[in-house]
Design a protein around this motif. Structure first.
Motif, mmCIF file in Angstrom:
data_model
loop_
_atom_site.group_PDB
_atom_site.id
_atom_site.type_symbol
_atom_site.label_atom_id
_atom_site.label_comp_id
_atom_site.label_asym_id
_atom_site.label_seq_id
_atom_site.Cartn_x
_atom_site.Cartn_y
_atom_site.Cartn_z
ATOM 1 N N GLU A 222 0.895 -1.171 -0.086
ATOM 2 C CA GLU A 222 -0.061 -0.171 0.021
ATOM 3 C C GLU A 222 0.910 1.211 0.048
ATOM 4 N N LYS A 223 1.887 1.237 0.717
ATOM 5 C CA LYS A 223 2.730 2.258 0.866
ATOM 6 C C LYS A 223 3.503 2.418 -0.437
ATOM 7 N N GLY A 224 3.770 1.416 -1.004
ATOM 8 C CA GLY A 224 4.620 1.443 -2.262
ATOM 9 C C GLY A 224 3.767 1.768 -3.377
ATOM 10 N N ARG A 225 2.622 1.613 -3.464
ATOM 11 C CA ARG A 225 1.695 2.163 -4.288
ATOM 12 C C ARG A 225 1.714 3.729 -4.405
ATOM 13 N N ALA A 226 1.387 4.256 -3.305
ATOM 14 C CA ALA A 226 1.451 5.535 -2.954
ATOM 15 C C ALA A 226 3.015 6.369 -3.120
ATOM 16 N N LEU A 227 4.026 5.793 -2.928
ATOM 17 C CA LEU A 227 5.199 6.377 -3.269
ATOM 18 C C LEU A 227 5.455 6.328 -4.654
ATOM 19 N N ARG A 228 5.106 5.018 -5.264
ATOM 20 C CA ARG A 228 5.371 4.722 -6.889
ATOM 21 C C ARG A 228 4.462 5.810 -7.678
ATOM 22 N N GLN A 229 3.383 6.402 -7.271
ATOM 23 C CA GLN A 229 2.460 7.490 -7.966
ATOM 24 C C GLN A 229 3.245 8.659 -7.829
ATOM 25 N N LEU A 230 3.776 8.930 -6.744
ATOM 26 C CA LEU A 230 4.657 10.329 -6.630
ATOM 27 C C LEU A 230 5.800 10.354 -7.731
ATOM 28 N N LEU A 231 6.317 9.359 -7.805
ATOM 29 C CA LEU A 231 7.468 9.195 -8.857
ATOM 30 C C LEU A 231 7.017 9.195 -10.392
ATOM 31 N N VAL A 232 6.026 8.359 -10.497
ATOM 32 C CA VAL A 232 5.406 8.448 -11.846
ATOM 33 C C VAL A 232 4.812 9.940 -12.350
ATOM 34 N N ASP A 233 4.054 10.501 -11.492
ATOM 35 C CA ASP A 233 3.656 11.552 -11.842
ATOM 36 C C ASP A 233 4.729 12.714 -11.767
ATOM 37 N N SER A 234 5.676 12.555 -11.148
ATOM 38 C CA SER A 234 6.863 13.350 -11.440
ATOM 39 C C SER A 234 7.717 13.285 -12.719
ATOM 40 N N LEU A 235 7.893 12.040 -13.065
ATOM 41 C CA LEU A 235 8.439 11.693 -14.284
ATOM 42 C C LEU A 235 7.754 12.117 -15.550
ATOM 43 N N ALA A 236 6.425 11.852 -15.397
ATOM 44 C CA ALA A 236 5.440 12.236 -16.489
ATOM 45 C C ALA A 236 5.560 13.779 -16.729
ATOM 46 N N GLU A 237 5.670 14.357 -15.717
ATOM 47 C CA GLU A 237 5.735 16.145 -15.969
ATOM 48 C C GLU A 237 6.941 16.391 -16.547
ATOM 49 N N PHE A 238 8.011 15.552 -16.074
ATOM 50 C CA PHE A 238 9.401 15.864 -16.781
ATOM 51 C C PHE A 238 9.472 15.749 -18.350
ATOM 52 N N ILE A 239 8.811 14.477 -18.433
ATOM 53 C CA ILE A 239 8.708 14.114 -19.833
ATOM 54 C C ILE A 239 7.866 15.246 -20.907
ATOM 55 N N ALA A 240 6.706 15.791 -20.306
ATOM 56 C CA ALA A 240 6.025 16.596 -20.871
ATOM 57 C C ALA A 240 7.038 17.912 -20.978
ATOM 58 N N ALA A 241 7.676 18.273 -20.220
ATOM 59 C CA ALA A 241 8.550 19.484 -20.151
ATOM 60 C C ALA A 241 9.748 19.314 -21.083
ATOM 61 N N VAL A 242 10.221 18.013 -21.144
ATOM 62 C CA VAL A 242 11.103 17.871 -22.336
ATOM 63 C C VAL A 242 10.663 18.127 -23.503
ATOM 64 N N LYS A 243 9.501 17.520 -23.868
ATOM 65 C CA LYS A 243 8.917 17.543 -25.053
ATOM 66 C C LYS A 243 8.735 19.077 -25.537
ATOM 67 N N ALA A 244 8.400 20.089 -24.436
ATOM 68 C CA ALA A 244 8.148 21.388 -24.972
ATOM 69 C C ALA A 244 9.352 22.231 -24.820
ATOM 70 N N ASP A 245 10.461 21.651 -24.624
ATOM 71 C CA ASP A 245 11.603 22.356 -24.400
ATOM 72 C C ASP A 245 12.414 22.690 -25.683
ATOM 73 N N GLN A 246 12.753 23.779 -25.827
ATOM 74 C CA GLN A 246 13.538 24.415 -27.275
ATOM 75 C C GLN A 246 14.958 25.023 -26.600
ATOM 76 N N ALA A 247 15.129 24.904 -25.312
ATOM 77 C CA ALA A 247 16.370 26.053 -24.937
ATOM 78 C C ALA A 247 17.526 24.886 -25.132
ATOM 79 N N VAL A 248 17.417 23.860 -24.816
ATOM 80 C CA VAL A 248 18.596 22.811 -24.819
ATOM 81 C C VAL A 248 19.130 22.917 -26.367
ATOM 82 N N GLU A 249 18.593 22.513 -27.245
ATOM 83 C CA GLU A 249 18.734 22.662 -28.438
ATOM 84 C C GLU A 249 19.469 23.838 -29.031
ATOM 85 N N THR A 250 18.767 24.910 -28.703
ATOM 86 C CA THR A 250 19.051 26.516 -29.232
ATOM 87 C C THR A 250 20.474 26.442 -28.374
#
Length: 265
Positions: A222-250
């Motif tokens: 039960e704890k593991g599912r809660a902790l896992r969700q925190l990591l999943v949500d954080s990584l999903a947000e980062f994936i979205a941010a990377v998709k939108a990013d143009q600064a690194v390439e520039t």
């Protein structure tokens, strides 16, 4: 989307659709007496796959080559010569890029990679590549960190502990041997505490010679599912941010343009 589960045609479509590949990196090493050798890469890959369901990306197949020399004294650890390890990682990144991905995210599942992966990311400035490398480091924001701390009961964490054992129970309950959890917490031995300001490769073994840091007795799925969700949500947000990013390439184009001009003088 899992790279290994796609057909060739579906893979090509996924590259065009997402433009991002996530490379979760773990190792094979001892995790006290109760967790499997593959804990790090198994959990990292599962979390990456769940995140890629929320924010579409292609997840590289399970990868278990990393820095884990501190575990070479235990059965089951797998290590490569340091220079070969770097060459392998760079070759894998290059192959991901050759397959059409222009953005690659490194997702670390093993604490021992904490120096290796930033160095690998910094090394991207040695030679211009057709892809851009992102290392996801600040995994939890302040709010999620508070939720994490409110979920766990024990104060010491680090390896095969309450949180890592809980996440493994959530992901792979059949691989966890709770009856083998040590009766006493894995406390640091502090056998190098007299060397203030020093860093030695043996530091982890000096503190945790049984590769156990924390107290897994209160772990639960039960704890593991809660902790896992925190990591999943954080990584999903980062994936979205990377998709939108143009600064690194520039910025990289600007950097290498100046570097070429300097060489051609």
């Amino acid at each position: 989307m899992q790279w290994e589960a796609l057909t060739s045609a579906d893979f090509a479509a996924a590259v065009q659709q997402t433009g991002v590949c996530v490379l979760p990196i773990g190792v094979l090493e001892r995790h006290s007496e109760h967790l499997p050798l593959g804990t790090d890469f198994l959990n990292a890959h599962r979390i990456a796959c769940l995140a890629a369901e929320k924010e579409p990306a292609v997840v590289f197949p399970p990868f278990y080559f990393g820095q884990v020399y501190e575990a070479r004294c235990f059965p089951g650890a797998l290590t490569l010569r340091p220079t070969l390890l770097l060459e392998l990682l760079q070759a894998v990144l290059d192959e991901i890029g050759r397959n059409g991905f222009r953005k690659i995210i490194l997702f670390n599942g093993h604490g021992g990679n904490a120096h290796l992966l930033p160095f690998l990311a910094q090394s991207s400035l040695w030679e211009e590549k057709p892809y851009h490398l992102y290392l996801f480091q600040d995994v939890l924001n302040e709010e999620r960190e508070k939720t994490w701390q409110a979920t766990v009961e024990t104060p010491l964490h680090g390896h095969a502990c309450e949180c890592e054992t809980s996440i493994t129970l959530a992901n792979f309950p059949e691989l966890v041997r709770m009856e083998r959890v040590p009766p006493q917490p894995g406390e640091p031995r502090r056998r190098m505490s007299h060397l203030k300001g020093n860093y030695s490769g043996i530091w982890w073994y000096a503190d945790y010679p049984e590769h156990y840091a924390g107290d897994a007795r209160s772990a639960s799925a039960e704890k593991g599912r809660a902790l896992r969700q925190l990591l999943v949500d954080s990584l999903a947000e980062f994936i979205a941010a990377v998709k939108a990013d143009q600064a690194v390439e520039t910025l990289e184009k600007e950097f290498f343009s100046r570097e070429r001009a300097l060489r051609e003088k």
